[in-house]
Design an enzyme around this catalytic site. Structure first.
Site, short mmCIF file in Angstrom:
data_model
loop_
_atom_site.label_atom_id
_atom_site.label_comp_id
_atom_site.label_asym_id
_atom_site.label_seq_id
_atom_site.Cartn_x
_atom_site.Cartn_y
_atom_site.Cartn_z
N LYS A 50 0.89 -1.16 0.00
CA LYS A 50 0.00 0.00 0.00
C LYS A 50 0.93 1.21 0.00
CE LYS A 50 -4.15 2.01 0.81
NZ LYS A 50 -5.35 1.86 -0.02
N ARG A 54 -22.17 -8.79 -0.05
CA ARG A 54 -21.93 -8.12 1.23
C ARG A 54 -21.65 -9.20 2.27
NH1 ARG A 54 -20.92 -2.69 2.04
NH2 ARG A 54 -21.57 -2.03 4.11
N LEU A 55 -20.45 -9.20 2.82
CA LEU A 55 -20.04 -10.26 3.74
C LEU A 55 -20.26 -9.85 5.19
CD1 LEU A 55 -16.66 -11.20 2.00
CD2 LEU A 55 -18.81 -12.47 1.87
#
Length: 277
Positions: A82, A250-251
């Site tokens: 990142k 959607r978890l």
């Protein structure tokens, strides 16, 4: 029939920009400057990709972590990067960012934070603003150098961008410039919510305009109550000239392992499950 960059045919739609480079199973990925340098030193090429998104908070980190999980599960040394993270807090004497930590947890190559995230900024806002507040200048040189170090230590590298594809880092450098300098195949995460079709197609145009390979895209459910979800997926499949790699619902527990169950990357040219690293 849906067309994609892995098929030897024209894109599904006419874009007012040059067509994206076509990457077939018999061709090598475009070589980035760091990879060129490593190849000159006899270090073999690795599977790498750049993950971008249609916006911020649409699931880039979840998808990036899922890719890392699949690589680790297949027995490869995988590391997430990142390069710029805005929104960090001090814990145990070290700055931590939720996205950077999730990538680190999903991979199995652990390097110093100043390598995996060369620019860790405290304020959770646009990176150029966060950097200005700290008197920091976000420059590509340390990012490219850190990427080369990660590449040398790993079989695979997943680089996650910041926000959308055109997030400014300074007056002269943005996330699209970074993607172009790394020159990696791009995986686009589309946050499925109202307005996603326009956001996705504009992002695709920006990726293609820079001569980058759009390797594929992942639909992530940003709005679980989105109406006409399937119809939106169909519209995107018909218009994005790259394969749909998965639809993540959607978890309830949004972990890398759970998201990985909904993503299939085996068809990507260079994916290590199809070709040994």
């Amino acid at each position: 029939m849906t067309k994609n960059l892995n098929d030897p045919q024209e894109p599904a739609v006419e874009l007012a920009i040059p067509p994206a480079p076509v990457l077939t199973a018999n061709e090598e990925k475009p070589v980035s400057a760091p990879s060129e340098a490593l190849a000159a030193e006899g270090i073999p090429s690795r599977f790498c990709c750049f993950v971008t998104g249609t916006d911020t908070e649409i699931g880039k980190t979840l998808v990036s972590s899922a890719i890392l999980h699949k690589l680790v599960e297949a027995g490869h040394r995988a590391c997430g990067m990142k390069p710029i993270a805005a929104g960090a807090e001090l814990r145990d004497g070290e700055l931590h960012n939720e996205d950077a930590d999730m990538l680190a947890g999903a991979g199995n190559v652990h390097l110093p934070q100043n390598i995996t995230t060369p620019f860790m900024l405290r304020e959770p806002c646009a990176p150029h603003i966060a950097a200005s507040l700290e008197g920091v200048s976000i420059d590509p040189v340390p990012i490219i150098a850190a990427y080369a170090e990660i590449l040398a230590a790993s079989d695979a590298v997943v680089v996650e961008g910041v926000g959308g594809f055109r997030v400014p880092f300074s007056d002269t450098f943005d996330s699209a410039d970074l993607a172009a300098q790394l020159n990696l195949p791009v995986i686009l995460v589309v946050g499925m919510r109202l307005g996603c079709i326009s956001h996705a197609l504009l992002t695709v145009e920006a990726i293609v305009a820079r001569g980058l390979v759009l390797a594929g895209w992942v639909a992530n459910t940003a709005d679980p109550d989105m109406r006409f979800f399937d119809e939106n997926i169909e519209a995107l499949e018909a218009r994005i000239p790259a394969p749909l790699l998965g639809v993540v619902p959607r978890l309830e527990d949004p972990t890398a392992a759970n998201a990985a169950r909904f993503i299939d990357l085996a068809g990507l040219p260079g994916w290590p499950s199809a070709r040994a690293l």
